[in-house]
Write an enzyme that holds these catalytic residues in place. Structure first.
Site, mmCIF file in Angstrom:
data_model
loop_
_atom_site.group_PDB
_atom_site.id
_atom_site.type_symbol
_atom_site.label_atom_id
_atom_site.label_comp_id
_atom_site.label_asym_id
_atom_site.label_seq_id
_atom_site.Cartn_x
_atom_site.Cartn_y
_atom_site.Cartn_z
ATOM 1 N N ASP A 20 3.067 -4.722 7.880
ATOM 2 C CA ASP A 20 1.875 -3.897 7.774
ATOM 3 C C ASP A 20 0.680 -4.839 7.927
ATOM 4 O O ASP A 20 0.361 -5.607 7.013
ATOM 5 C CB ASP A 20 1.878 -3.194 6.409
ATOM 6 N N HIS A 36 0.876 -1.181 0.000
ATOM 7 C CA HIS A 36 0.000 0.000 0.000
ATOM 8 C C HIS A 36 0.914 1.232 0.000
ATOM 9 O O HIS A 36 2.028 1.176 0.540
ATOM 10 C CB HIS A 36 -0.826 -0.062 1.287
ATOM 11 N N LYS A 93 -10.467 -0.800 10.305
ATOM 12 C CA LYS A 93 -10.579 -2.042 9.514
ATOM 13 C C LYS A 93 -10.828 -3.238 10.442
ATOM 14 O O LYS A 93 -11.046 -4.345 9.988
ATOM 15 C CB LYS A 93 -9.305 -2.276 8.705
ATOM 16 N N GLN A 148 -4.521 -5.364 6.846
ATOM 17 C CA GLN A 148 -5.517 -6.322 6.342
ATOM 18 C C GLN A 148 -5.566 -7.610 7.148
ATOM 19 O O GLN A 148 -6.614 -8.242 7.226
ATOM 20 C CB GLN A 148 -5.233 -6.646 4.862
ATOM 21 N N CYS A 154 -4.690 2.456 -3.658
ATOM 22 C CA CYS A 154 -3.459 2.992 -3.041
ATOM 23 C C CYS A 154 -2.304 2.022 -3.247
ATOM 24 O O CYS A 154 -1.493 1.797 -2.323
ATOM 25 C CB CYS A 154 -3.649 3.286 -1.550
HETATM 26 N N1 PLP Z 1 -1.755 -0.786 4.540
HETATM 27 C C1 PLP Z 1 -2.695 -1.559 3.976
HETATM 28 C C2 PLP Z 1 -2.340 -2.946 3.535
HETATM 29 C C3 PLP Z 1 -3.993 -1.078 3.807
HETATM 30 O O1 PLP Z 1 -4.927 -1.839 3.239
HETATM 31 C C4 PLP Z 1 -4.293 0.235 4.248
HETATM 32 C C5 PLP Z 1 -5.627 0.814 4.026
HETATM 33 O O2 PLP Z 1 -6.287 0.520 3.062
HETATM 34 C C6 PLP Z 1 -3.289 0.984 4.855
HETATM 35 C C7 PLP Z 1 -2.031 0.443 4.981
HETATM 36 C C8 PLP Z 1 -3.532 2.370 5.360
HETATM 37 O O3 PLP Z 1 -4.425 2.342 6.423
HETATM 38 P P1 PLP Z 1 -4.992 3.703 7.058
HETATM 39 O O4 PLP Z 1 -5.538 4.499 5.903
HETATM 40 O O5 PLP Z 1 -6.035 3.224 7.997
HETATM 41 O O6 PLP Z 1 -3.863 4.379 7.726
#
Ligand code: PLP
Length: 411
Positions: free
Chosen positions: A203, A126, A229, A206, A369
């Site tokens: 990270d 992401h 999430k 998910q 993203c």
């Molecule tokens: N990393 C992953 C794999 C994600 O799916 C997301 C959000 O879609 C993020 C990071 C970023 O999360 P946040 O926007 O809640 O900071």
């Protein structure tokens, strides 16, 4: 331990007010939980309880409300630690979300790196796990290396050793992809990273919503996720790190709450976690998250995972029968979440999403993203359906019927 109640999809859905009692009265087929999951009633109740009974600032006042709020905030931290399998709750830092956590890490851990040191990310990441590292690279002359993905959208771990050198200080990879749904082989990542002395950050945005973890047993060093999430409120998330590493890191933001003593001669910082929580934290949100992980920690995940896998299998089978549809990600269900990204020849993802929206099916269309990954697969974007425990066969039926209709009418 009391045995968990066997997973019941209908009862699970009832715990999510927006789905149990959808606005407008029409069934809501919410298949966008990878973007934001629905909020569980337990979290809503906890936020309301705090706002109506214990609202005050934390770690500051001595009056009754301030102490009650501080207790509730600390309890939330302990609940998160339990969900992560972490014995030392002070290793849990509340942030604004996964993005906030990674920026904290990039600034603070990053400030300990020297020019020429390396950070490894991957094509699967992401933007949240790319851009903060690029910014660090610009600030400190750190080199960013990029692990490729396989044709079926997994980290190409066969190529990991060739991407790691003795200069690599951090391997920063996604635990589970928000596009392909692929779940990483953490054991292999840790073993390979350790061989060159690199730390490992995952990270977990998910993966964390898919059941309790045992982070120390994974052998990693840092982990991040977002509450929104994980069936909790927006505006809060977590960075977990091993105590000695966090204690060696300087603060990211300065302000109230993160100090022991301030004077113009110099300031002494507080220990962890407060050193990383400058200013008034997202108190109600953290308390809501504590309730959300409490709820998620009590779920029968063996049952929930089997339910989600069955729905995911139905979607993958359904897509195989749709003219021009192509899935970007693993074809099977092994080591894969119910995050299904696909393209349909001749149809723009936004048109697909809009068509499905008329049937009250909520999907995501775009680059998710993850533009480098889109580039890797030669697409500008995809449509994405994502499954959570509260989804039902009716959601999948509505999705597949809507896609059939979209292809017939639009393609
Ligand atoms: N990393 C992953 C794999 C994600 O799916 C997301 C959000 O879609 C993020 C990071 C970023 O999360 P946040 O926007 O809640 O900071």
């Amino acid at each position: 331990m009391t045995p968990k109640k066997p997973f019941d999809p209908a009862a699970c859905r009832e715990e999510f007010p927006l789905l149990a009692d959808p606005p407008g009265g029409k069934p809501m087929h919410y298949l966008d939980s990878a973007a934001t999951a629905q909020t569980v009633a337990a979290a809503l109740r906890a936020v309301r309880r705090h706002e109506t009974m214990t609202r005050a600032n934390v770690l500051r006042g001595v009056h009754f409300l301030a102490e009650a709020a501080t207790d509730a905030y600390d309890q939330a931290r302990r609940a998160v630690a339990r969900y992560l399998g972490v014995a030392d709750a002070e290793e849990v830092i509340f942030t604004g979300g996964t993005t906030g956590s990674i920026n904290l890490l990039a600034h603070s851990f990053g400030s300990l790196l020297a020019e020429g040191d390396e950070i490894l990310v991957s094509e699967l990441e992401h933007h949240s796990n790319i851009v903060p590292w690029q910014m660090l690279a610009e600030r400190r002359g750190v080199r960013l290396r990029v692990l490729p993905v396989t044709e079926d959208g997994r980290l190409d771990l066969d190529r990991l050793p060739a991407h790691l050198s003795a200069r690599c200080k951090l391997v920063a990879l996604t635990h589970a992809s928000n596009v392909t749904g692929a779940i990483a082989d953490v054991g292999r990542i840790v073993e390979t990273a350790r061989a060159v002395g690199a730390r490992v950050f995952l990270d977990g945005a998910q993966r964390a919503p898919q059941g309790p973890l045992d982070l120390p047993a994974l052998g990693i060093d840092f982990y991040a996720f977002s509450s929104h999430k994980l069936y909790g409120p927006t505006g809060v998330g977590v960075l977990w790190g091993r105590r000695p590493l966090l204690e060696a890191m300087p603060p990211f933001m300065g302000g109230g709450g993160m100090i022991e003593q301030v004077s113009f001669a110099g300031t002494r910082y507080a220990g962890i976690p407060r050193r990383f929580e400058a200013g008034t934290p997202p108190i109600a949100e953290a308390i809501g998250l504590g309730a959300a992980v409490g709820w998620a920690g009590g779920l029968d995940w063996a049952g929930a995972t089997a339910h989600e896998a069955r729905l995911t299998g139905r979607i993958l089978d359904g897509l195989a029968g749709i003219r021009g549809a192509k899935v970007i990600g693993p074809a099977g269900l092994q080591n894969r979440l119910g995050v299904i990204a696909f393209t349909i020849d001749g149809l723009h993802p936004h048109d697909v999403c809009q068509w499905l929206d008329r049937r009250n099916v909520a999907l995501r269309g775009g680059h998710h993203c993850a533009q480098p990954l889109m580039e890797r697969f030669g697409v500008a974007g995809t449509t994405r359906a994502s499954i959570a425990p509260y989804n039902s066969d009716a959601d999948v039926d509505a999705l597949l019927a809507g896609l059939d209709e979209a292809v017939a009418r639009l393609a």
